[in-house]
Design a protein around this motif. Sequence first.
Motif, PDB file in Angstrom:
ATOM      1  N   ASN A 127      11.370  25.410  30.861  1.00 50.69           N
ATOM      2  CA  ASN A 127      12.720  25.967  30.697  1.00 50.69           C
ATOM      3  C   ASN A 127      13.813  24.935  30.974  1.00 50.69           C
ATOM      4  OD1 ASN A 127      11.796  28.568  29.999  1.00 50.69           O
ATOM      5  ND2 ASN A 127      11.515  29.073  32.175  1.00 50.69           N
ATOM      6  N   GLY A 128      13.562  23.702  30.509  1.00 49.98           N
ATOM      7  CA  GLY A 128      14.571  22.658  30.647  1.00 49.98           C
ATOM      8  C   GLY A 128      14.522  21.892  31.946  1.00 49.98           C
ATOM      9  N   ILE A 129      13.583  22.218  32.822  1.00 49.95           N
ATOM     10  CA  ILE A 129      13.442  21.499  34.086  1.00 49.95           C
ATOM     11  C   ILE A 129      12.267  20.533  33.968  1.00 49.95           C
ATOM     12  CG2 ILE A 129      12.965  21.694  36.547  1.00 49.95           C
ATOM     13  CD1 ILE A 129      14.284  24.423  36.489  1.00 49.95           C
TER      14      ILE A 129
ATOM     15  N   TYR B 147       9.725  14.270  41.607  1.00 46.47           N
ATOM     16  CA  TYR B 147      11.070  13.892  41.168  1.00 46.47           C
ATOM     17  C   TYR B 147      11.457  14.905  40.094  1.00 46.47           C
ATOM     18  CZ  TYR B 147      14.992  10.812  40.078  1.00 46.47           C
ATOM     19  OH  TYR B 147      16.254  10.293  39.919  1.00 46.47           O
ATOM     20  N   VAL B 148      12.601  15.590  40.284  1.00 44.80           N
ATOM     21  CA  VAL B 148      12.955  16.715  39.416  1.00 44.80           C
ATOM     22  C   VAL B 148      14.366  16.513  38.873  1.00 44.80           C
ATOM     23  CG1 VAL B 148      13.142  19.231  39.246  1.00 44.80           C
ATOM     24  CG2 VAL B 148      11.501  18.202  40.856  1.00 44.80           C
ATOM     25  N   LEU B 149      14.538  16.778  37.575  1.00 47.10           N
ATOM     26  CA  LEU B 149      15.837  16.659  36.919  1.00 47.10           C
ATOM     27  C   LEU B 149      15.953  17.703  35.821  1.00 47.10           C
ATOM     28  CD1 LEU B 149      15.604  13.942  34.245  1.00 47.10           C
ATOM     29  CD2 LEU B 149      13.908  13.941  36.045  1.00 47.10           C
ATOM     30  N   SER B 150      17.176  17.947  35.378  1.00 46.31           N
ATOM     31  CA  SER B 150      17.392  18.960  34.347  1.00 46.31           C
ATOM     32  C   SER B 150      18.771  18.788  33.735  1.00 46.31           C
ATOM     33  CB  SER B 150      17.275  20.362  34.946  1.00 46.31           C
ATOM     34  OG  SER B 150      17.624  21.349  33.987  1.00 46.31           O
ATOM     35  N   PRO B 151      18.912  19.071  32.428  1.00 44.10           N
ATOM     36  CA  PRO B 151      20.262  19.124  31.855  1.00 44.10           C
ATOM     37  C   PRO B 151      20.952  20.420  32.267  1.00 44.10           C
ATOM     38  CG  PRO B 151      18.631  19.665  30.184  1.00 44.10           C
ATOM     39  CD  PRO B 151      17.865  19.273  31.408  1.00 44.10           C
ATOM     40  N   ASP B 152      22.284  20.367  32.427  1.00 46.55           N
ATOM     41  CA  ASP B 152      23.017  21.590  32.732  1.00 46.55           C
ATOM     42  C   ASP B 152      23.609  22.177  31.455  1.00 46.55           C
ATOM     43  OD1 ASP B 152      25.279  20.086  32.140  1.00 46.55           O
ATOM     44  OD2 ASP B 152      25.920  19.899  34.229  1.00 46.55           O
TER      45      ASP B 152
ATOM     46  N   CYS C  53       7.077  20.370  46.259  1.00 44.28           N
ATOM     47  CA  CYS C  53       7.357  21.797  46.440  1.00 44.28           C
ATOM     48  C   CYS C  53       6.644  22.560  45.318  1.00 44.28           C
ATOM     49  CB  CYS C  53       8.857  22.071  46.356  1.00 44.28           C
ATOM     50  SG  CYS C  53       9.878  21.065  47.455  1.00 44.28           S
ATOM     51  N   LYS C  54       6.576  23.882  45.439  1.00 43.68           N
ATOM     52  CA  LYS C  54       6.021  24.681  44.352  1.00 43.68           C
ATOM     53  C   LYS C  54       6.912  24.526  43.126  1.00 43.68           C
ATOM     54  CE  LYS C  54       3.637  28.212  47.067  1.00 43.68           C
ATOM     55  NZ  LYS C  54       3.757  27.508  48.355  1.00 43.68           N
ATOM     56  N   ARG C  55       6.288  24.316  41.988  1.00 45.56           N
ATOM     57  CA  ARG C  55       7.057  24.037  40.771  1.00 45.56           C
ATOM     58  C   ARG C  55       8.010  25.167  40.409  1.00 45.56           C
ATOM     59  NH1 ARG C  55       2.304  21.658  36.795  1.00 45.56           N
ATOM     60  NH2 ARG C  55       1.608  19.966  38.172  1.00 45.56           N
ATOM     61  N   GLU C  56       7.564  26.395  40.668  1.00 44.57           N
ATOM     62  CA  GLU C  56       8.392  27.542  40.277  1.00 44.57           C
ATOM     63  C   GLU C  56       9.629  27.688  41.160  1.00 44.57           C
ATOM     64  OE1 GLU C  56       4.691  29.083  42.492  1.00 44.57           O
ATOM     65  OE2 GLU C  56       5.183  27.569  40.964  1.00 44.57           O
TER      66      GLU C  56
END
Length: 698
Positions: A7-9, A19-24, A38-41
């Motif tokens: 879902n874009g993450i 390492y986690v990133l996402s478009p806003d 951490c848990k991915r969800e």
Amino acid sequence: MNITENNGIFIIETENTQYVLSPDEAGRLRHIHWGKKCKRESFVLPAKRGEPNSNHTSLDEMGTEFIPYGSTCYRVPALKVEYSDGCREALLKYKDYKITEKDGKALLEVFLEDEAYSLSVTLGYAVRENFDIIERFVKVKNNSDKNVLIEKIASAEFTLPSKRPYLSTNFNGAWGSEFRREETEVKNGTLIYETHKGTSEHTYSPCFILSQDATEKSGEVYFGALAWTGSYKVEINRDYSGVTRAVIGLSDFDFSYILHADEEFVTPSVYCGYACSLGQMSNEMNAFAVENILPRRYAKEPLPVLYNSWEATFFDVSTEGQQLLAKKAADIGCELFVMDDGWFGQRKDDHAGLGDWYVNDVKFPEGLGPLVDTVKKLGMKFGLWFEPEMVNPDSDLYRTHPEWAYHFDKRTPSELRNQLVLNLTLPEVREYVFNCMDSLVTKYGIDYIKWDANRPFSESGAENLENPRECRLRHIRAVYEIADLLKEKHPDLQIEACASGGGRAELGALSHFDMIWTSDNTDPVDRLDIQNGYSLLYPIKCMRAWVTDTNRHSRPSDWDYRFNVSMQGSLSIGGNLLKYTDEELEIHRKYIALYKEIRNTVQFGRFYRLADFRNDGIYATEYTDENKTVLFVCKSVNSFFAKRNYRVFLDGLEKDAEYKVTYGMDERVYFGDYLMNVGLNFDMGGTLESELVIFEKA
């Protein structure tokens, strides 16, 4: 190792970190998390944010992955460009992504675009199996039919999670005192580490180490090392709200790059990670470099014990003199004989001859053949010193081609060490340098090159370039190109990177060269401090460490101490063997033979900094693998009464395993938990004492 999109993450997972990133919703690429898994969800899209007020904007405050100059963002940018119509702002929006996996490497590419000017930016994130290191890089492509001027480009931007101040570790060194560790608390403003010289080291290092409550065994550490041998810039900023960010990449000092239509620019890589201690960071980077960065041919082979004739003869080299030294070097167990400066052109001192890479026929009437034959019959490999980027004004090359040195027509070139810098951005200069080195390697079967560079840039005019401000970038690319071509044609050739000592001791050089010369300073006490700083991020295997005479830079110390310092890296010998007594030569034989027994452990084992002069009064390091543990303990200059007894606690051992002393103490067996929790006592009453203890695991 795993990279997923949900879902874009985007979630990048290494062995132990995320390492986690996402478009806003506006298409900006936002940073979400870097650290423990951490848990991915748990991760959600970034919340929409309004402007806090008219002076501190949401762009200033948000965590971003790669912010360009422009709009209402006023903090340190990672990219600054100028378009053909004079617009100096880039507006990058998320377009797409691609995830690929091949040969144990997963790669996430996130595609951004400035649609108005057809400029695309790709952010790359690569991870390898079994490691907690992420490789980051940036590609910029001009898809228009008009030029774009890049005025600044970083390889990566980082946002750190805590709002408490971080401690920044880098170096405050100089020639002869490289890698002198310095810690600075980042409370406010921008802390910058940068070089304009065209070489990367001596003073600072192209890296960031940001930590909180970090020791060798605990704490939190965020780090990144730029693989670039030239001018760089590291900017670490803590803003008014307590957020710390780091931007690392090429220096924008006297730099710009013309990106032509349909051209792509790729930055040097940054190798970054999160660790739970300084020791974990060092071991992770050390192992990763051996497995993934060093040139493949010799990456997993131990480096040979080297003898270099420089301090024995300086410029006064000859066939007979070098043959005598070679016989002594072979007799004490050396595996590689390197003849240093003085063998070429009209080279009598450092005033003449650089650039004239033909064998001096007075010193070597029959060429180098007789010397090379002697060395190889003695069972050693043969190496030769070059300084291929430099030229003396008093040389045949400069008299024929003065235009081959960087210059401005109405300025007198500045000499340092009586030499100028050759313009390697000229194709004919690159061809000349390569052909000179290649012909000698081919003719004499040279096994090893010591590539030196004894001065930084000045008068860096390059009339051949459309944009002379690209010269520092293109020069370093040319250095890499020549080294790679030599290795391609001569697959068994080893090349050492030297730049007046440790001027090129970083991952860019180590992507193309097999080892580095850490410092011209061979004083053993100073070297311990240098080696301590180097070991934070760079591979132990590649750190050449010489045992020399007590020379003009050095304080008196016994042979035991000098060997116990230099055996903590890649042991090399650099003294005048012709002046040594039989007893001194026997000491060399003993230690060289001993080093060969432990070198696999030292060069490839796990590494622990157990004590250092500043905090403990002694310097202690441990190297351990599945079979052997090697402990070095060295004392500096302390009062006899104030400091005498020291206890050293080992690390990284199996608590229930038995470790038998085989060298350096009374033979007995210890359990791993005893060595780690009770430790070993060392009684050192004098100055410059040292101990070496070797354990075999039962």
